[in-house]
Write an enzyme that holds these catalytic residues in place. Structure first.
Site, mmCIF file in Angstrom:
data_model
loop_
_atom_site.group_PDB
_atom_site.id
_atom_site.type_symbol
_atom_site.label_atom_id
_atom_site.label_comp_id
_atom_site.label_asym_id
_atom_site.label_seq_id
_atom_site.Cartn_x
_atom_site.Cartn_y
_atom_site.Cartn_z
ATOM 1 N N CYS A 72 -9.383 3.808 1.051
ATOM 2 C CA CYS A 72 -9.724 2.385 0.926
ATOM 3 C C CYS A 72 -8.494 1.501 0.806
ATOM 4 C CB CYS A 72 -10.648 2.167 -0.267
ATOM 5 S SG CYS A 72 -9.944 2.724 -1.845
ATOM 6 N N HIS A 369 -11.587 1.577 -6.268
ATOM 7 C CA HIS A 369 -11.759 1.199 -4.863
ATOM 8 C C HIS A 369 -10.968 -0.074 -4.592
ATOM 9 C CE1 HIS A 369 -13.685 1.300 -0.987
ATOM 10 N NE2 HIS A 369 -14.329 0.167 -1.151
ATOM 11 N N ASN A 390 -15.454 -4.997 3.012
ATOM 12 C CA ASN A 390 -15.394 -3.601 2.595
ATOM 13 C C ASN A 390 -14.940 -2.747 3.778
ATOM 14 O OD1 ASN A 390 -15.646 -1.297 1.011
ATOM 15 N ND2 ASN A 390 -17.668 -1.848 0.253
#
Length: 444
Positions: A72, A369, A390
């Protein structure tokens, strides 16, 4: 252990009788045994009050997909850069190769682990540092500064020049092989260090280290492909004009398309623990994870200051890299976060409240994250909700974009990356001064 603390055998039977006598408990039990707790606890009033529109919005592109990997932070970093490149070159869409960054992150992590193994070779296996070294392995995770170090050292390539492979998006088998190589090499390094002849010990150590690196590189090439050394850069802009720019190395390409100094971007963290005073500079122990790289430092600030910095960047047309505790009070499919989205207290009939500071102290919450802010809804200058890009593909949220109510920011966002020039003079001085070391076992 005191015998008085032993659990009485009648405890469960007594609780079971009381549970069966409570009709609400039985109804909740029936619901949760038939479906998941998040569905049952979802507060529909909160959910229905979440509007995805924002007064400030940057995105007009498709989301990327990290799939079953912990990349991520790489995706978020590249998402910040791709937005700048698309604006600069007037592109409808563009992606850098996340796989390229992942390849060099992995080999640098292997080298760092082996360097630490050499430095601790004379310590017993029970030593805390040695134990951590053996337990951690070659994971996928990382930090913004780590991302910058890789870009500065290895450059960038377009996504098509080194596309994702099966293993890039599903790293378990590759990581398993790398962990085996690393642990085997650590064992050989520790054995080499026992040689009574210092010159021979040094020779054997370097030989073992080199072989470990070559083995790891081979595994990475098999799983991720071979990183390109040169490629031709050409593109068509929004107006359908074709541009053939020329042939580049990855470093030349990065210099061509990323015109800003990435080292001018710094980490600002919300850490409400009293033992970590606001406005101080900190550095994470045993970093960087790249030998010769940049230690991972940050300055702490109040959460309202962090929000203001993020808003300033968004208004300047810049997506904002941030880290958070992603799976608390959220719905993945709908793509929403709110601090009261799930009423777990009522579901279980138990007080589950813990302050943000205590969650950090108790290792119950921390950065898990990284994503990018690409919008914010401002009412009378104050944020109400945030638009988030995202990296979980376009089948969740609104084509991969999520909505975060501002209440969630307070509790579960920990860090934003912004230009150092936006910090106050005191904050800049804190980063440039003597830094307090955060131990490697800390949640940050």
């Amino acid at each position: 252990m005191s015998e008085s603390l032993a659990l009485d055998a009648s405890f469960s039977a007594d609780r079971a009788d009381a549970f069966r006598a409570d009709p609400t408990s039985r109804i909740v039990q029936n619901a949760v045994t038939g479906t998941d707790a998040d569905t049952v606890s979802l507060d529909r009033d909160v959910l229905n009050g979440i509007d995805e529109t924002t007064s400030e919005r940057l995105d007009a592109w498709k989301v990327a997909n990290q799939k079953h990997s912990g990349r991520c932070w790489e995706f978020a970093g590249l998402n910040v850069l791709r937005a700048k490149v698309m604006k600069q070159l007037s592109l409808e869409d563009f992606e850098f190769s996340q796989n390229y960054i992942a390849f060099f992150d992995k080999i640098e992590k292997v080298n760092h682990i082996l360097a630490r193994a050499i430095a601790t070779a004379d310590r017993p296996l029970e030593d805390e540092q040695v134990r951590n070294l053996l337990e951690d392995g070659v994971g996928d995770g990382g930090y913004w500064i780590q991302f910058v170090d890789i870009v500065v050292k290895y450059g960038l390539v377009p996504q098509w020049a080194m596309p994702d492979t099966e293993s890039a998006g599903n790293t378990d088998q590759m990581n398993r092989a790398l962990d085996t190589i690393v642990r085997r090499t650590i064992g050989l390094l520790r054995a080499a260090a026992t040689d009574s002849d210092p010159a021979e010990a040094s020779r054997r150590t370097e030989e073992v280290r080199r072989q470990g690196l070559e083995d790891a590189w081979r595994v990475l090439a098999i799983h991720l492909g071979t990183p390109p050394q040169r490629f031709t850069w050409q593109y068509r802009d929004k107006d359908k004009n074709f541009h053939r720019v020329g042939e580049f190395t990855p470093l030349e390409f990065a210099s061509q398309v990323v015109t800003e100094n990435l080292r001018e971007y710094v980490s600002v963290v919300d850490d409400p623990r009293a033992e970590h005073p606001v406005g101080h500079g900190y550095v994470l122990e045993h970093t960087p994870w790249m030998e010769g790289g940049t230690p991972y430092s940050f300055v702490t600030a109040r959460v309202d200051e962090i929000k203001s910095l993020a808003i300033e960047s968004i208004r300047a047309g810049e997506p904002v890299w941030f880290s958070c505790d992603v799976k608390k009070q959220f719905d993945r499919k709908l793509g929403v976060w709110d601090v009261k989205l799930h009423d777990y207290d009522s579901l279980y009939g138990v007080d589950l409240g813990i302050s943000k500071a205590d969650r950090m102290r108790l290792h119950h919450s921390g950065p898990t994250h990284a994503m990018t802010f690409v919008g914010v809804d401002l009412v009378d200058g104050r944020p109400v909700r945030w638009r988030v890009e995202n990296s979980w593909g376009d089948e969740v949220g609104t084509k991969g974009f999520f909505t975060m109510n501002d209440s969630w920011f307070d509790e579960y966002v920990f860090e934003v990356i912004v230009p150092k020039s936006r910090l106050t003079a005191d904050q800049q001085a804190a980063l440039d001064g003597e830094l307090t070391v955060i131990p490697e076992w800390d949640v940050l």
